[in-house]
Design an enzyme around this catalytic site. Structure first.
Site, mmCIF file in Angstrom:
data_model
loop_
_atom_site.group_PDB
_atom_site.id
_atom_site.type_symbol
_atom_site.label_atom_id
_atom_site.label_comp_id
_atom_site.label_asym_id
_atom_site.label_seq_id
_atom_site.Cartn_x
_atom_site.Cartn_y
_atom_site.Cartn_z
ATOM 1 N N HIS B 54 0.862 -1.169 0.000
ATOM 2 C CA HIS B 54 0.000 0.000 0.000
ATOM 3 C C HIS B 54 0.909 1.233 0.000
ATOM 4 O O HIS B 54 2.123 1.120 0.213
ATOM 5 C CB HIS B 54 -0.908 -0.038 1.226
ATOM 6 C CG HIS B 54 -2.155 -0.857 1.033
ATOM 7 N ND1 HIS B 54 -3.210 -0.857 1.917
ATOM 8 C CD2 HIS B 54 -2.517 -1.689 0.032
ATOM 9 C CE1 HIS B 54 -4.167 -1.658 1.470
ATOM 10 N NE2 HIS B 54 -3.767 -2.185 0.339
ATOM 11 N N GLU B 56 1.233 3.610 2.146
ATOM 12 C CA GLU B 56 1.867 3.872 3.443
ATOM 13 C C GLU B 56 2.983 2.861 3.729
ATOM 14 O O GLU B 56 4.045 3.222 4.237
ATOM 15 C CB GLU B 56 0.823 3.816 4.561
ATOM 16 C CG GLU B 56 -0.278 4.884 4.472
ATOM 17 C CD GLU B 56 -1.489 4.409 3.666
ATOM 18 O OE1 GLU B 56 -1.335 3.544 2.776
ATOM 19 O OE2 GLU B 56 -2.593 4.920 3.932
ATOM 20 N N SER B 79 -7.420 7.891 3.584
ATOM 21 C CA SER B 79 -7.536 7.372 4.948
ATOM 22 C C SER B 79 -6.895 5.979 5.038
ATOM 23 O O SER B 79 -7.222 5.096 4.261
ATOM 24 C CB SER B 79 -9.020 7.293 5.321
ATOM 25 O OG SER B 79 -9.188 6.814 6.642
ATOM 26 N N CYS B 81 -6.086 2.275 5.620
ATOM 27 C CA CYS B 81 -6.862 1.063 5.893
ATOM 28 C C CYS B 81 -6.377 0.447 7.203
ATOM 29 O O CYS B 81 -5.433 0.925 7.823
ATOM 30 C CB CYS B 81 -6.723 0.079 4.728
ATOM 31 S SG CYS B 81 -5.162 -0.849 4.735
ATOM 32 N N CYS B 84 -2.650 -0.446 7.227
ATOM 33 C CA CYS B 84 -1.749 0.703 7.374
ATOM 34 C C CYS B 84 -1.951 1.404 8.716
ATOM 35 O O CYS B 84 -1.013 1.974 9.269
ATOM 36 C CB CYS B 84 -1.938 1.643 6.203
ATOM 37 S SG CYS B 84 -1.519 0.833 4.629
#
Lengths: 148, 148
Positions: B54, B56, B79, B81, B84
């Site tokens: 992802h 992040e 935002s 998940c 993360c």
């Protein structure tokens, strides 16, 4: 039918490989519910300088792109930290087998509260291995879980 | 002093790079509190076939091994998940800047409850980009967040 012990043995072998490489001895594997291996891996912090590769995330990565995780089982030698517990929750992995929750306790109770089937084995050999590692390498261990 | 807008612009640029590569347009960057860039990255599911990357986690990985994350800021276009969010909680990242929590809402409230400073920007351009992506690629989007 594959037994939990057989699944855990794959994660334990990954932990051994990691230890032989000079890394943190935590291993994991992702299986289907009926015992087909999707991916296996171990902590890569030391080997690759990669802080993002915990055993569980490495096994998840090795499994490649999957359309559903509901009928999968994450087997890990050590209680999954919040990072790896978040992975399990987000992707809806249906079951987690924990080899050792005595050396470290992550988010497994939180996962169980959210409907994940959590099985704790507490294998004496895994507990001994992890306990010795934490005793001998406290700085590396604390780095791996973000403890100062 | 670096502004939140300047930090978010780096994550937004990563999202743009990901989109140009044909990937999921989510970007992130990890900074120190005083604005020094530690690592930046974007979602790599399509580009690398890597479900574990992802935005992040990719930025976290790019930052390499760090001894403490308390004084770091994770900036993300979307935002975070649960995967993360778990990363942020486990490693004690002190602050999260969210570019868009309208297209998707992950674990940001949970993080705030656990003492993480969460700032939500809701940048119209990011919301428009992510909304269009989800509309045009529902299967890919659902795969990325483990929705069936």
């Amino acid at each position: 039918m594959t037994t939990d012990a057989e699944l855990l043995a794959v994660a334990a072998e990954e932990a051994r490989i990691g230890a032989e490489e000079g890394g943190i001895p935590i291993g994991a594997a992702l299986f289907t519910r009926d015992g087909r291996l999707l991916g296996r891996g171990h902590n890569r912090r030391v080997q690759d300088g990669d802080a993002s590769m915990h055993a569980e995330t490495n096994a998840f990565r090795a499994a490649g792109r999957q359309r559903s995780y509901r009928d999968t089982v994450m087997v890990t030698t050590l209680s999954p930290c919040w990072y790896c517990s978040g992975l399990v929750k987000q992707f809806g992995i249906g079951r987690v087998i924990v080899g050792d929750d005595q050396s470290f306790l992550g988010g497994q109770h939180w996962l169980a509260e959210h409907g994940v089937e959590v099985t704790v084995v507490n294998d004496p050999a895994l507990i001994a291995t992890m306990g010795a590692f934490i005793h001998d390498h406290p700085d590396l261990w604390n780095e791996d879980i973000g403890e100062e």
